[in-house]
Design a protein around this motif. Sequence first.
Motif: not given
Length: 701
Positions: A66-76, A433-437, A456-461, A466-471
């Motif tokens: 849930t926290r990830v969902q909320e934080l993703v909405d605040k990314l660029p 979706t992984v969010l890390a500082r 595999r892992v792809e770096r996102g926005r 915060w930085t988004e990683l797609s795992v």
Amino acid sequence: MGSVLTETPGAAPPRTGEKRRGRLLPWAVIGLWIAAVALALPFSGKLGGVTRDQPADYLPAGADSTRVQELVDKLPGGGTTDLLLVHHRDGGLTAADKRLAATQAREIAGAYEHSGPATPRTVPAKDGTTLLTALSLTGLDEDSRGEAVADVRERLDEPGEGLSVEVGGPGALASDMDEIFESADSVLMLGTAAVVAVLLILTYRSPVLWLVPLAVVGVSSVVAMAVVYGLVQGFDMNVSTMNTSVMTVLIFGAGTDYALLLVARYREELRRHERPYAAMLAALRGCGPAILASSGTVAAGLLCLLAADLNSSSSLGPVGAVGVVCALAAMMTLLPALLVLLGRRVFWPLIPAYGSEPPARRSLFTLMGSSAGRRPATVLIGGAVLLGTLALGTTALPGTLRQEDTFTRTPESVSALATVEKSFPESSSQPVTVLARTAEAGPAESTAKATDGVARVERGRSGGGWTELSVFARDAPESAGEKDTIRALRGELASLDGAEALVGGPSAEQLDLATTNADDRRIVIPLALGAVLLILIALLRSLTAPLILVVAVVASWGAAMGLGGLVFGPVLGFEGLDPAIPLLTFVFLVALGVDYGIFLMHRMREESLRGAPVPEAALTALRTTGGVIASAGIVLAATFCVLASMPMVMMAEMGFVIAVGVLLDTFLVRTYLVTSASLLLKRWMWWPGRLFRAEPGAKRG
């Protein structure tokens, strides 16, 4: 109305003041309700515009996903709308197919902002039949996401002969779900109203009477929707379409039940009282406490859902309680006022004449009571064994429902995912979706890549720290292997100092849903049982009778869940059980099922207070209330059957379990088991109250 009607019925002629009150008070009550509806109408229509059906609105309040969902909405670019373009040809893709897929992917990428490479990467399946293109559209608000999905599908609408092109992924799945929700309330209300109307006509056998309670239910529904809209605006309450759908069913089902009980008692009193006003007073005094206690148990049970961590469950509590309270208020004030003004003629052609006796006939419930009375121990043991046997069906309940299996029909998003799973069995097409500082994004990426089960892992926005990683996991979405990978990710990332890493995405959400629902059951179920038990003790002045009623309704729930296990997979083809079903059906069946026990036991207590021995009181209560309880049970079960007709597995499962549980409770538990227990326990049924201590057969004042 009942609280201000103070006339004492009797043979003496009414005084002038009493006559005036009998004429004016009903009109005053109707006037107040007309004003309430006029005030409520502008707001009730706005409720659909403030309901929330985004994934986070159905997630646990305290979960990582849930926290990830909320934080993703605040990314660029805001929250992403993740889509999968799936090009497939059974015999193998041609060169022209591949060129078309690349052209369409570039066209869509050029039309929308998106994360990832400028030219979306297209992945071919090893068998050469499928091309998979992942797109994460950004910059879309909640209202425009569905329009974007529809536009993408329109751009892919003419793929060519033999080539199928489908749009899947979480964004498409959410869009398909929104499309169902858009029409859910209106379809559900019309369907429920039609079912209730038919059942009322069959029950009353009158061309007019059925319209009165149905109109009152409609009034209470309008007021309830306005009240819920006010709660959303005033307290920023999270209300989903599922919540409002269930509230609609509750208002029609519970409200009609209260009307059936009141009208049945009013008809009975019209034979004893010359004036309708006096008959209504007696009816309200006779069944009013039972109706109040009944609605109290439902409202109290639902409000216990506030303790749930799951957003959709916790908000259902107050929404459902508002519906029940509004239905109660209308049935205890507006319905009596209308019936008094319409007089006896509303029952035409079966008008109950003053001083007449009801037609003498041996009813079904008299026969049932007689059969239970001959061998109560055998009936009680046999019924308990039957319920226990049905409950064994819970061992056959399907596993946890996956997101793509949430529909009873197969929308495009689900068929696209099925194609992907078949063509790409070696890896997951749905990222975790992984969010890390941002300062620790590098170590977090390295740790994720080294985790067992990660392909595999792809770096996102990046944004807002915060930085988004797609795992991408090696196993299929929502499989046991992918769940193990998510657990391993959470464990490994938790050891990184300063990363504050959070793991989310659709699969993690389903994992958190299952865990949270299990935790909620441990909290809410004891609360609901305790609340219902306290209300029953206060109404019946006994410990034994309330305990028997609660045990009986829990047994009904277990048997209904068992029947669900025998039907959901083998008959209906459902691939899983929604994790919220055990909790929600338990709360609803305990609260609603106890209603019928209240109607029966309250009448039994009335007869005992008049001096009837417990066995006689039990059989009299069954004979006089059995018909109305049966009608009420059928109406309530039918309204939840309408809910079961919705094209979502969760709704279908919930409607089925509640409808079956209500019918079991109506025709087996209340009729046979509670009556048999009363016959066996005799005055111990009222222990330790004054009815237990009184001399057998003595009239209690």
